[in-house]
Design a protein around this motif. Sequence first.
Motif, mmCIF file in Angstrom:
data_model
loop_
_atom_site.group_PDB
_atom_site.id
_atom_site.type_symbol
_atom_site.label_atom_id
_atom_site.label_comp_id
_atom_site.label_asym_id
_atom_site.label_seq_id
_atom_site.Cartn_x
_atom_site.Cartn_y
_atom_site.Cartn_z
ATOM 1 N N ILE A 1 -3.485 0.332 -8.778
ATOM 2 C CA ILE A 1 -4.606 -0.507 -8.363
ATOM 3 C C ILE A 1 -4.419 -1.929 -8.876
ATOM 4 O O ILE A 1 -4.786 -2.897 -8.200
ATOM 5 C CB ILE A 1 -5.935 0.110 -8.859
ATOM 6 C CG1 ILE A 1 -6.064 1.524 -8.301
ATOM 7 C CG2 ILE A 1 -7.117 -0.721 -8.447
ATOM 8 C CD1 ILE A 1 -5.886 1.627 -6.809
ATOM 9 N N LEU B 1 -10.140 7.147 -1.472
ATOM 10 C CA LEU B 1 -10.629 5.791 -1.731
ATOM 11 C C LEU B 1 -9.521 4.763 -1.541
ATOM 12 O O LEU B 1 -9.737 3.676 -1.011
ATOM 13 C CB LEU B 1 -11.174 5.700 -3.162
ATOM 14 C CG LEU B 1 -12.511 6.381 -3.395
ATOM 15 C CD1 LEU B 1 -12.799 6.489 -4.869
ATOM 16 C CD2 LEU B 1 -13.621 5.621 -2.705
ATOM 17 N N PHE B 2 -8.328 5.140 -1.970
ATOM 18 C CA PHE B 2 -7.204 4.225 -1.836
ATOM 19 C C PHE B 2 -6.974 3.868 -0.368
ATOM 20 O O PHE B 2 -6.774 2.708 -0.007
ATOM 21 C CB PHE B 2 -5.949 4.853 -2.437
ATOM 22 C CG PHE B 2 -4.787 3.921 -2.470
ATOM 23 C CD1 PHE B 2 -4.539 3.156 -3.585
ATOM 24 C CD2 PHE B 2 -3.955 3.776 -1.368
ATOM 25 C CE1 PHE B 2 -3.483 2.274 -3.618
ATOM 26 C CE2 PHE B 2 -2.902 2.902 -1.374
ATOM 27 C CZ PHE B 2 -2.657 2.147 -2.512
ATOM 28 N N SER C 1 0.839 -1.202 0.000
ATOM 29 C CA SER C 1 0.000 0.000 0.000
ATOM 30 C C SER C 1 0.869 1.245 0.000
ATOM 31 O O SER C 1 0.602 2.207 -0.717
ATOM 32 C CB SER C 1 -0.902 0.022 1.227
ATOM 33 O OG SER C 1 -1.705 -1.105 1.261
ATOM 34 N N MET D 1 -14.094 -3.405 1.167
ATOM 35 C CA MET D 1 -13.071 -3.268 0.141
ATOM 36 C C MET D 1 -13.646 -3.063 -1.252
ATOM 37 O O MET D 1 -13.027 -2.449 -2.104
ATOM 38 C CB MET D 1 -12.321 -4.572 0.110
ATOM 39 C CG MET D 1 -10.888 -4.520 0.282
ATOM 40 S SD MET D 1 -10.439 -6.203 0.639
ATOM 41 C CE MET D 1 -11.533 -7.141 -0.408
ATOM 42 N N GLY E 1 -9.783 -1.613 4.472
ATOM 43 C CA GLY E 1 -10.507 -2.858 4.235
ATOM 44 C C GLY E 1 -9.575 -4.046 4.175
ATOM 45 O O GLY E 1 -9.827 -5.088 4.782
ATOM 46 N N LEU F 1 -9.538 1.637 0.952
ATOM 47 C CA LEU F 1 -9.233 0.284 0.484
ATOM 48 C C LEU F 1 -8.202 -0.375 1.395
ATOM 49 O O LEU F 1 -8.332 -1.549 1.764
ATOM 50 C CB LEU F 1 -8.712 0.360 -0.949
ATOM 51 C CG LEU F 1 -8.326 -0.932 -1.638
ATOM 52 C CD1 LEU F 1 -9.557 -1.774 -1.877
ATOM 53 C CD2 LEU F 1 -7.641 -0.638 -2.962
ATOM 54 N N GLU F 2 -7.200 0.394 1.775
ATOM 55 C CA GLU F 2 -6.166 -0.184 2.641
ATOM 56 C C GLU F 2 -6.771 -0.614 3.973
ATOM 57 O O GLU F 2 -6.450 -1.685 4.498
ATOM 58 C CB GLU F 2 -5.019 0.814 2.872
ATOM 59 C CG GLU F 2 -3.879 0.136 3.629
ATOM 60 C CD GLU F 2 -2.702 1.042 3.931
ATOM 61 O OE1 GLU F 2 -2.659 2.165 3.395
ATOM 62 O OE2 GLU F 2 -1.851 0.626 4.721
ATOM 63 N N PRO G 1 -14.504 0.955 -2.677
ATOM 64 C CA PRO G 1 -13.410 1.773 -3.227
ATOM 65 C C PRO G 1 -12.799 1.150 -4.471
ATOM 66 O O PRO G 1 -12.446 1.865 -5.414
ATOM 67 C CB PRO G 1 -12.394 1.839 -2.091
ATOM 68 C CG PRO G 1 -12.819 0.880 -1.080
ATOM 69 C CD PRO G 1 -14.254 0.594 -1.278
ATOM 70 N N MET G 2 -12.728 -0.179 -4.490
ATOM 71 C CA MET G 2 -12.130 -0.826 -5.651
ATOM 72 C C MET G 2 -12.956 -0.549 -6.898
ATOM 73 O O MET G 2 -12.412 -0.273 -7.972
ATOM 74 C CB MET G 2 -12.046 -2.329 -5.380
ATOM 75 C CG MET G 2 -11.124 -3.065 -6.292
ATOM 76 S SD MET G 2 -9.628 -2.166 -6.631
ATOM 77 C CE MET G 2 -8.401 -3.201 -5.977
ATOM 78 N N LEU H 1 -5.219 -8.395 -3.100
ATOM 79 C CA LEU H 1 -6.597 -8.885 -3.148
ATOM 80 C C LEU H 1 -6.693 -10.371 -3.506
ATOM 81 O O LEU H 1 -7.501 -11.091 -2.948
ATOM 82 C CB LEU H 1 -7.426 -8.048 -4.126
ATOM 83 C CG LEU H 1 -8.386 -7.112 -3.409
ATOM 84 C CD1 LEU H 1 -7.606 -6.048 -2.672
ATOM 85 C CD2 LEU H 1 -9.367 -6.491 -4.342
#
Lengths: 514, 508
Positions: free
Chosen positions: B252, B114-115, B94, B141, B121, B118-119, B144-145, B260
């Motif tokens: 991403i 959003l990033f 990340s 997660m 999550g 995501l982290e 944001p993805m 992921l």
Amino acid sequence: MQLGVVENLSYLTPEILLTVTLGAVIALDIGGPKDRKGHVARLAATGIAASILMVLLTAFEIESHQRARVFLFADSFVVDPFSLFFKLLAGTCAFLVAMFAAKTRRIEAHGEGEFFSLLLVTTLGLYLMAGVADLVGLVVAIETLSIPSYVLAGFYKRDRGSSEASLKYVLFGATASGTMILGLSFLYGLAGTTSFTGISSAVADGRADVLSVTLMLGLVLVGFGFKISAAPFHMWTPDVYEGAPTAVTAFLSTASKAGGFAVLLRFFYTVLARPEAAANPAGPWIPLGDPGWTSLVAVVSVITMTIGNLAAYRQTNVKRLLAYSSIAHAGYILLGFVVLHGSGIVAMLFYLAVYVFMNLGAFLCVIAVSEAGGGEELSDFRGLGWRAPFVGVCMAAFLFSLTGLPPLAGFVGKVYLFAALVDQGWVWLAVIAALNSAVSLYYYVKVVKAMYLEGIPRHGGEAVPLRVGGHFALLLFVCLLPTLLFGVYWQPLQRLAEWSVGARVPAETRAASR
Amino acid sequence: MNHLLSLMTFIPLLGALVILCLPRGKDELVKAVAACAAGIPLFLGYFLWKGFDRTTSAMQFVEKFDWIPMFNIQYSMAVDGISVVMVLLTALISFICIFASWEVQKGVKGYFALFLLLETGMMGVFCAMDFFLFYVFWEVMLLPMYFLIGIWGGPRKEYAAIKFFMYTLVGSVLMLVVMLVFYFNVTDPATGKHTFDLLVLKNQEARHGVLLLENVRFLCFIALFIGFAIKVPVFPFHTWLPDAHVEAPTAISVILAGILLKMGTYGLFRIGFPLLPDMANKCAVFMGVLGAINIVYGALCAMAQDDLKKMVAYSSVSHMGYCLLGMGAMTTAGFNGAMFQMFAHGLITSMLFLCVGVIYDRVHHRWISRFGGLATMVPVYTGFVTFAFFASLGLPGMSGFIAEAMCFIGAWQNGTPLYQKITVFSTLGILLGAAFHLWALQRMFLGEKNKIYTEQYHHVTEINGREIFCLVPLAILVVLAGCWPKPVLDMMNVSLSELQSFVHQYKP
């Protein structure tokens, strides 16, 4: 205990307050000053707010006397936590809708007085629906809600869509009501009484035979199914929701639907089922007479959610899309109905409470966009997330909450419903519902896609901002807050729902109230 | 440090909130905040690394609070050998990806917010020890993805984003139902209540009701497996992956491939195997077969691609197959191999995607056949790509080799003739892996310049400092873990052996 007239009335303060406000609104509309812009709206909203307050006071009254329920007017009306919950819900919806409508220019142009007086009548109807315990009262309450709703749907008099909505609503509504009343009259014939509890004991004693009861059930379900827009009585929903003024649509899809569920629950769970242990309505229930209605409702629920979700795919009008989504949600909520367990009812109440906020919020976004100069088509939402960031974020949150994604309240609501199903062994139903809600993502995301993935301002360019008034932003926030909050910490709402089902209140036996 | 894991999880969220509150147009400030918010967890990760007790399989850094007492949902965070590696990997990748995203132009605020969400999550998924909490993080997660692919992605971003979203959601709602089935059919012996606690759920004695039925357990395992398999992705659920990876912006893609995908295999280790050990044994061969298909099929698909990014994406499919092969073997070596492959592949594939991003940023296309002779123009970049490719094809001395070797050894140790046949068949993957990597390398970097398309890349510039800064830590770790894997293996070995013996008990 038998209450005197005055004591009877003291439990009806919310309804009385609404009626008084109604009178005041009409008087102000006819005789008030000419330059009274907004006065009517403010008066109506205040009246509704005051009635909500009265509902809360009544709740405290009941709680402090440790009464499970109070029967009024010769057992035809009941005030209990269950009815108070729905009054609270209906009042909140009505208040929010009144606030939306207050700033809708077209409603102003068509006559505020009429709009708000009709809105107050429908609210009164909902309050009555929450507490009916008698067939006649049931019909009166439903019609008190329905008839003004028909008018409200056609409120934009010269608008073809609105008129069509109204006409469709009347025709479908009249048919459904007629069918339901036919069923109710049979029921009266079978049981010889109009009170729910009286009918319930007739069914339990076997005085009414199973076949007749089943037939009658079908007829009554038509009426209720129409109100909650369950398949196959959902056909009116998309057209009416699309054509009616958005504020009215918001009201129909939340408060009116909740009212439908209130009578549905009250009727079936008084007439056709009783708690296994009388003191514990939050526990398992046993059906009286023919238990086949749970399977029937299970099938109806599956068909409803599937039709709603599939039909929503191809919609290009946001209101219509949300109409189908509300059909699907009726299907989800019905899930709690089939399990014959207090946990199912709690889940339904919980979901309804959450649903009211997220769905109202979604419609509010539609109003906010069209009031700011946009439209109601999907294409009007293009780039909304960039043009009006707050509205975009709110709309996305409401839609994802409707989908049932954590950490939003809709997710928790769905978990409760599925949990009730799984707990009672309806795993297959839970799987179907879960897949349905996964599938529903696709059309909710269509709106999100239009808002965020399309119409992105080019590099260096700024999006053309869409000015949304502070009034709407505030109301949006009011809807957004519970949607977020109950997704992260929902224990208070669960307590409220359990209290409404009568979980922790020592139930007063019916003999005492005789 | 009692709240280490919570801090690591929620500091990025805090960063996201701070970013949202910043005024418009302060892009540099936004990036700085993002770098801090992702840097602090990495810094804290050092304490996790130091403080982690490698001799026990017990949960460490435990945090437990009642969240929703009426449903007995707990906020329960902890790590053991299985998750600690993933937590550290998440923190590292990340952080690197923040720098890989430095050149984002549009919607900078939204992107970094959003990033960071995501982290949060991802961290949460690896730390949660309560099934409900796990599920919440797992789903958190997705949002944001979806936006990160959908807004900042390539030409077919909308399709890719929704495909990713739908696939994962369908998988996870199945998981939700299984979760509820477990909740209602397990009673915590200590409290007499239903529970979501993963450590109690795996207690076979605490079960009653439908969970005692073999068919129900089997269906539960299948549902869980599909949920996780979609994430891995296991053939035939892999079709979202090439789309999502290709359309996503570079950073991403790195997150997708680097972290992921590992959630799928992690989910099997954390939930699938411990909760349903008997069914895991029953389906082991099946998993091995799917793993072999993944390995060979993924490699063949990769070979057929002309789009460099798609090739890398399919190489992920192939490499995740090794994990599956190792897991299906049900041996300690296999488990260790799978886990180590998760770690190694996280590093290597991140390098690969970063390298792809470098050339794409300069030339704006990724067609292998339109390049040629790049080595003479950008020698440093060529060096990095060659390094990453060799790591990916499993050159000894790099982490990928150790991982693949362990997976094969573990798979062979399974002992049954069928599984050994599967293993032998899977070794084909090494050959194919080498083939497509080397072939791509040859076509792009070696030989003459491409005569037809030279115009498109004759002005290509050398890899810059920021990009090197992103790649170097990964490269160092790849070599370190390849030459001296002991520190990493030590972290996970005890927990995995414990898991293996637990699962082994239930072998029919």
